[in-house]
Write an enzyme that holds these catalytic residues in place. Structure first.
Site, PDB file in Angstrom:
ATOM      1  N   LYS A 256      12.576  39.860 -25.770  1.00  0.00           N
ATOM      2  CA  LYS A 256      13.224  41.170 -25.808  1.00  0.00           C
ATOM      3  C   LYS A 256      13.313  41.777 -24.406  1.00  0.00           C
ATOM      4  O   LYS A 256      14.182  42.568 -24.129  1.00  0.00           O
ATOM      5  CB  LYS A 256      12.446  42.108 -26.725  1.00  0.00           C
ATOM      6  N   ARG A 257      12.374  41.371 -23.551  1.00  0.00           N
ATOM      7  CA  ARG A 257      12.351  41.935 -22.215  1.00  0.00           C
ATOM      8  C   ARG A 257      13.533  41.415 -21.389  1.00  0.00           C
ATOM      9  O   ARG A 257      14.136  42.120 -20.612  1.00  0.00           O
ATOM     10  CB  ARG A 257      11.024  41.570 -21.552  1.00  0.00           C
TER      11      ARG A 257
END
Ligand code: GLU
Length: 485
Positions: A256-257
Site C-alpha cells: 500500500k505504501r
C-alpha cells in the site's frame, strides 16, 4: 465434476486498514473453487491482534468483496452454521486446545521477558550462532523455578515444542512438494490470553470445516507449524494452495505504501468496473498462455484448474487493466453506463431529472473511448452547466484563427435555420463553412467547438449541439462571437 469433493474455502483478512488487493485475489480463487466443486466460501475476520485493528476496516472488507461480486456464503455479516466468524468472539474456543497441547507435552509455558528475548536475539546475531530462535530456557520448568532466574515476566506465553523430526515438506495443490525452513518454538498463546494467528487459524479452519486453505505464499514457512498442530490435535489436514504474491512492475511485492493499486478501494475510487477488476485478477492468477483474456466469472469457474496458477509473482500491469476496463465499458448498454456513472458520482453529485436525461443522451458519445468512470463527468461538464456559467478556456480562445468571428457568424445562421439534429447540423455547417467559405474543417469547427464546450478538445461536437438544443447552442455561439468583438 462428480468426483470433486465439495470444497470449503475461506479468506481470512485482518481488519488492519484498507483492504488489500491480495484479499480479493484470494477470495476470487476461493469462491471459484467452491463454486466449481459445489462447496462454500467463508469469510473469517482475524482480529486477534487488537493493537493493529482499524475502525471501519471490517466494513470495507464486506463492501469491497460485495462490489467485486465475491460475496462469501458464510461470514460475520451473513451468518452461517460455523460462527462466530470473528476471532475476537471465539476467544474461549482456543484455550482448551492450548491446554490439551500443554498436557500432551507438545506445548509449554514460557515466562521469558521481552528484554531477555531481545538480548538472546542480539547475542545470537553477534556470535553468528548456527541455531537461532528461542533457546527453550523455560521448557520443563515450573513457574517457581523460572521466577528465581533473570528475565522473568509475570504473564507467560505458551510455545509449541517443535520436535527434531518436524516434517519440513508438504504437498501444495499449486506447487506440488514444497520445502519450508525449520520453525522456531512458535508462540501460540500470547501473554494477553489471545491466541496467535498460528493457533487460531488451525483451530478455526478445523472447526469451520475448511478443507482447502488458499493463502499467499508468505505463509509457506508457517505451514509446517500448522501441520504439527493438526497432527497433535488429531485432525485431518486440509489441502494447501499457496498463491503467488502480486508484484509491482519493478517486481517488488505490491504494498500500500508503494502502489495505490494495493488498496482494493482504489479501483472503485478510480472508476474501474468490478467486472474488469475481477477479470484482471483472474488473468493475474494464471500463467497467461491463454489467448482469451476477456472471461466471465462463470467461464473462469468452468475452466478452473489449480495447475494453471502462476507461481512466479504475477506483475500488476495497469495498462492491461485499463484495456479490460475499456472493454467492459463498451459492453454496457448506454443506460447501464449512465447508471454506473451516476452511482460512481453519488457522493458529490445528485443530478436533477433533466441532468439524468442529458447524461443518458450524452453517454453514447463518450462510451467508445472512455477508460475510467471518473473521467466521464469531467469530459461532459459543459453539458451540465448553464450557458452563463460555461467557462471558456483562455488558451483555446487565444489560439483561434483570425477568421473565427466570420466562422461563428456563419454557424449562427446555420444553427438558426437548420433542423436541429446531429446529421443535419453537421451537413449544414459543412456546406456553409467548409464548402461555402472554403475553410478547412480543422479551422471551420474549432471556434464552434470552443463556443459550445469551452475548450479545443471535446467529445463529438454535432452530437453535443443536438443534446444542448438550438437555444443553448445559439447562446453559446453568440457569447463567443461577441467576445471576439
Ligand atoms: N489473517 C491472515 C492474513 O491476514 C490470514 C492468512 C491465512 O489465510 O491463513 O493474511
Amino acid at each position: 465434476m462428480t468426483d470433486l469433493i465439495a470444497a470449503r474455502t475461506r479468506v481470512a483478512p485482518s481488519p488492519t486498514g484498507d483492504p488489500h488487493v491480495g484479499t480479493a485475489f484470494m477470495a476470487l480463487f476461493d469462491l471459484a473453487w467452491a463454486r466449481k466443486t459445489g462447496g462454500q466460501f467463508v469469510l473469517r475476520i482475524e482480529d486477534t491482534d487488537q493493537a493493529r485493528l482499524v475502525v471501519g476496516s471490517e466494513e470495507q472488507i464486506y463492501e469491497s468483496l460485495a462490489w467485486l461480486g465475491l460475496q462469501p456464503d458464510e461470514g460475520p455479516h451473513v451468518g452461517g452454521e460455523h460462527g462466530p466468524y470473528r476471532q475476537s468472539e471465539r476467544l474461549t474456543t482456543y484455550r482448551p486446545y492450548v491446554e490439551q497441547l500443554i498436557e500432551a507435552g507438545h506445548a509449554y509455558y514460557c515466562w521469558c521477558s521481552s528484554e531477555r528475548l531481545a538480548e538472546l536475539r542480539k547475542e545470537q546475531e553477534r556470535s553468528k550462532a548456527s541455531v537461532t530462535g528461542y533457546d527453550r530456557l523455560c521448557h520443563g520448568m515450573t513457574r517457581e523455578q523460572r521466577a528465581e532466574m533473570a528475565g522473568f515476566s509475570e504473564t507467560p506465553v505458551v510455545r509449541m515444542l517443535i520436535p527434531d523430526d518436524v516434517p519440513l515438506t508438504f504437498d501444495d495443490i499449486v506447487r506440488g512438494e514444497v520445502k519450508a525452513p525449520r520453525p522456531d518454538d512458535q508462540v501460540i498463546l500470547k501473554a494477553d490470553g489471545f491466541p496467535t494467528y498460528h493457533m487460531a487459524v488451525v483451530v478455526d479452519d478445523h472447526l469451520m470445516g475448511i478443507n482447502t486453505v488458499v493463502r499467499g505464499e508468505e505463509w509457506i514457512s508457517s505451514t509446517p507449524k500448522h501441520i504439527l498442530l493438526y497432527q497433535w490435535l488429531g485432525w485431518d489436514l486440509p489441502k494447501f494452495a499457496h498463491m503467488p504474491l502480486l508484484r509491482n512492475t519493478d517486481k517488488s511485492k505490491i504494498s500500500k505504501r508503494k502502489n495505490p493499486a494495493a488498496r482494493l478501494m482504489w479501483f472503485k475510487e478510480e472508476g474501474y468496473l468490478p467486472e474488469a477488476v475481477r477479470n484482471f485478477l483472474q488473468l493475474l492468477g494464471y500463467a497467461g498462455d491463454d489467448e482469451q483474456e476477456v472471461k466471465s466469472f462463470e467461464q473462469f469457474v468452468e475452466e478452473f484448474d489449480w495447475a494453471k496458477v502462476n507461481t512466479v509473482g504475477p506483475i500488476f500491469d495497469l495498462q492491461k487493466l485499463d484495456w479490460l476496463n475499456g472493454h467492459y465499458i463498451r459492453s454496457l448498454s448506454p443506460e447501464e453506463l449512465a447508471d454506473r456513472i451516476i452511482a460512481f458520482e453519488e457522493a458529490h453529485w445528485t443530478p436533477s431529472e433533466a441532468q439524468v436525461e442529458v447524461l443518458h443522451r450524452a453517454v453514447p458519445i463518450i462510451q467508445e473511448r472512455l477508460k475510467l468512470l471518473k473521467d466521464a463527468l469531467p469530459q461532459l461538464d459543459y453539458l451540465f452547466v448553464s450557458d452563463a456559467d460555461l467557462t471558456l478556456d483562455d488558451d483555446s480562445v487565444a489560439a483561434l484563427a483570425d477568421n473565427a468571428a466570420e466562422v461563428l457568424d456563419a454557424a449562427i445562421e446555420v444553427a438558426e435555420s437548420v433542423d436541429f439534429a446531429t446529421d443535419a447540423i453537421q451537413a449544414g455547417l459543412k456546406e456553409r463553412i467548409v464548402e461555402g467559405m472554403g475553410i478547412k474543417p480543422k479551422f471551420a469547427f474549432a471556434p464552434i467547438r470552443v463556443a459550445i464546450s469551452g475548450r479545443r478538445v471535446s467529445p463529438p461536437l454535432f452530437e453535443s449541439m443536438e443534446i444542448l438544443g438550438r437555444e443553448s447552442s445559439l447562446t453559446r455561439l453568440r457569447d463567443l462571437r461577441s467576445r471576439l468583438g
